[in-house]
Design a protein around this motif. Sequence first.
Motif, PDB file in Angstrom:
ATOM      1  N   ASP A   6       0.849  -1.204   0.000  1.00  0.00           N
ATOM      2  CA  ASP A   6       0.000   0.000   0.000  1.00  0.00           C
ATOM      3  C   ASP A   6       0.879   1.245   0.000  1.00  0.00           C
ATOM      4  OD1 ASP A   6      -2.268  -1.563   0.046  1.00  0.00           O
ATOM      5  OD2 ASP A   6      -2.712  -1.234   2.179  1.00  0.00           O
ATOM      6  N   PHE A   7       1.953   1.206   0.787  1.00  0.00           N
ATOM      7  CA  PHE A   7       2.891   2.331   0.862  1.00  0.00           C
ATOM      8  C   PHE A   7       3.612   2.529  -0.475  1.00  0.00           C
ATOM      9  CE2 PHE A   7       7.267   3.794   1.724  1.00  0.00           C
ATOM     10  CZ  PHE A   7       6.993   5.021   2.318  1.00  0.00           C
ATOM     11  N   ILE A   8       4.208   1.472  -1.005  1.00  0.00           N
ATOM     12  CA  ILE A   8       4.983   1.566  -2.254  1.00  0.00           C
ATOM     13  C   ILE A   8       4.124   2.044  -3.413  1.00  0.00           C
ATOM     14  CG2 ILE A   8       6.201   0.190  -4.009  1.00  0.00           C
ATOM     15  CD1 ILE A   8       7.227  -1.592  -1.694  1.00  0.00           C
ATOM     16  N   LEU A   9       2.905   1.535  -3.488  1.00  0.00           N
ATOM     17  CA  LEU A   9       2.050   1.854  -4.638  1.00  0.00           C
ATOM     18  C   LEU A   9       1.555   3.300  -4.623  1.00  0.00           C
ATOM     19  CD1 LEU A   9       0.158  -1.546  -4.953  1.00  0.00           C
ATOM     20  CD2 LEU A   9       1.990  -0.665  -6.429  1.00  0.00           C
ATOM     21  N   ARG A  10       1.787   4.024  -3.539  1.00  0.00           N
ATOM     22  CA  ARG A  10       1.490   5.463  -3.529  1.00  0.00           C
ATOM     23  C   ARG A  10       2.509   6.234  -4.363  1.00  0.00           C
ATOM     24  NH1 ARG A  10       1.450   6.130   2.721  1.00  0.00           N
ATOM     25  NH2 ARG A  10       2.477   8.052   2.140  1.00  0.00           N
ATOM     26  N   PHE A  11       3.641   5.599  -4.669  1.00  0.00           N
ATOM     27  CA  PHE A  11       4.736   6.279  -5.360  1.00  0.00           C
ATOM     28  C   PHE A  11       4.976   5.770  -6.785  1.00  0.00           C
ATOM     29  CE2 PHE A  11       5.406   6.535  -0.829  1.00  0.00           C
ATOM     30  CZ  PHE A  11       5.627   7.887  -0.651  1.00  0.00           C
ATOM     31  N   VAL A  78      12.850   2.692   6.722  1.00  0.00           N
ATOM     32  CA  VAL A  78      13.900   2.950   7.707  1.00  0.00           C
ATOM     33  C   VAL A  78      15.227   2.530   7.098  1.00  0.00           C
ATOM     34  CG1 VAL A  78      14.748   2.406  10.006  1.00  0.00           C
ATOM     35  CG2 VAL A  78      12.285   2.310   9.544  1.00  0.00           C
ATOM     36  N   VAL A  79      16.137   3.494   6.966  1.00  0.00           N
ATOM     37  CA  VAL A  79      17.479   3.183   6.478  1.00  0.00           C
ATOM     38  C   VAL A  79      18.377   4.384   6.764  1.00  0.00           C
ATOM     39  CG1 VAL A  79      17.048   4.036   4.120  1.00  0.00           C
ATOM     40  CG2 VAL A  79      18.856   2.365   4.511  1.00  0.00           C
ATOM     41  N   ASP A  80      19.614   4.132   7.134  1.00  0.00           N
ATOM     42  CA  ASP A  80      20.600   5.204   7.186  1.00  0.00           C
ATOM     43  C   ASP A  80      21.138   5.284   5.767  1.00  0.00           C
ATOM     44  OD1 ASP A  80      22.999   6.673   7.291  1.00  0.00           O
ATOM     45  OD2 ASP A  80      23.244   6.184   9.411  1.00  0.00           O
ATOM     46  N   LEU A  81      20.528   6.163   4.987  1.00  0.00           N
ATOM     47  CA  LEU A  81      20.742   6.186   3.543  1.00  0.00           C
ATOM     48  C   LEU A  81      22.198   6.445   3.158  1.00  0.00           C
ATOM     49  CD1 LEU A  81      18.968   5.768   1.083  1.00  0.00           C
ATOM     50  CD2 LEU A  81      18.674   8.231   0.944  1.00  0.00           C
ATOM     51  N   LYS A 126      11.349   8.636  -5.264  1.00  0.00           N
ATOM     52  CA  LYS A 126      10.200   9.421  -4.779  1.00  0.00           C
ATOM     53  C   LYS A 126      10.007   9.241  -3.279  1.00  0.00           C
ATOM     54  CE  LYS A 126       7.583   9.279  -9.097  1.00  0.00           C
ATOM     55  NZ  LYS A 126       6.463   8.629  -9.785  1.00  0.00           N
ATOM     56  N   ILE A 127      10.157   8.016  -2.802  1.00  0.00           N
ATOM     57  CA  ILE A 127      10.019   7.743  -1.366  1.00  0.00           C
ATOM     58  C   ILE A 127      11.113   8.482  -0.592  1.00  0.00           C
ATOM     59  CG2 ILE A 127      10.210   5.942   0.417  1.00  0.00           C
ATOM     60  CD1 ILE A 127       8.931   4.002  -1.677  1.00  0.00           C
ATOM     61  N   THR A 128      12.338   8.408  -1.096  1.00  0.00           N
ATOM     62  CA  THR A 128      13.473   9.068  -0.443  1.00  0.00           C
ATOM     63  C   THR A 128      13.290  10.578  -0.424  1.00  0.00           C
ATOM     64  OG1 THR A 128      14.901   7.276  -1.213  1.00  0.00           O
ATOM     65  CG2 THR A 128      15.990   9.283  -0.462  1.00  0.00           C
ATOM     66  N   GLN A 134      10.130  15.689   4.441  1.00  0.00           N
ATOM     67  CA  GLN A 134       9.488  15.564   5.758  1.00  0.00           C
ATOM     68  C   GLN A 134      10.470  15.879   6.876  1.00  0.00           C
ATOM     69  OE1 GLN A 134       7.953  11.561   6.090  1.00  0.00           O
ATOM     70  NE2 GLN A 134       5.850  12.290   6.068  1.00  0.00           N
ATOM     71  N   LYS A 135      11.688  15.360   6.737  1.00  0.00           N
ATOM     72  CA  LYS A 135      12.698  15.569   7.765  1.00  0.00           C
ATOM     73  C   LYS A 135      12.991  17.062   7.931  1.00  0.00           C
ATOM     74  CE  LYS A 135      16.849  13.600   7.298  1.00  0.00           C
ATOM     75  NZ  LYS A 135      17.945  12.626   7.397  1.00  0.00           N
TER      76      LYS A 135
END
Length: 189
Positions: A6-11, A78-81, A126-128, A134-135
């Motif tokens: 559901d989350f991924i498909l928003r992007f 969640v990731v330390d990119l 897009k997620i990143t 947001q941050k």
Amino acid sequence: MKDLFDFILRFGSLNQQQMDLIASKATELHLPKDEYFSEAGKIARQVGFLVDGILRVCYYNNKGEEITKYFIDENNLVVDLESFDNEICSSSYVEAVTDCKLIVFQRKDWLELLQTIVGWDAIVHKITSRALIQKVERRSPLVSEDATTRYLKFLEIYPNAVNRIPLSYIASYLGVTQSSLSRIRKNIR
């Protein structure tokens, strides 16, 4: 897994075969309260999706004080990119504030998904981008506002998290002492 898709498909869009491949690379992780998802001084080797619980990103300043940078609540990656992408040691800890349930991808599997699924890199970008925006939006008011306004903004940003996060972590995030935070909370009730 449904929450993740559901989350991924928003992007972006994925077909069933692509979703099956993603699901085949995922594992479920139960992270007990106070355990680390990733640690300072180590290279981040996994990407997680937080299904249930709250994580915090923190570090130690040059005085040895623990500073909370931000919190991550349900339905977020969640990731330390920087550490993950560049294979360098992290400068932060990602710690479970509550017992957490995550869907996790190891680095090699995540990279394989990036190379295999057409458009996956665009979705991840897009997620990143959303997460970085947001941050910034969440941190900016904390720099210029008074402590009460910062706390009210915190309540707005994390409405479902405030009763699940220890006051010491919230105080650290807001840049105030725990006793100051207690006074602020008492005055706004």
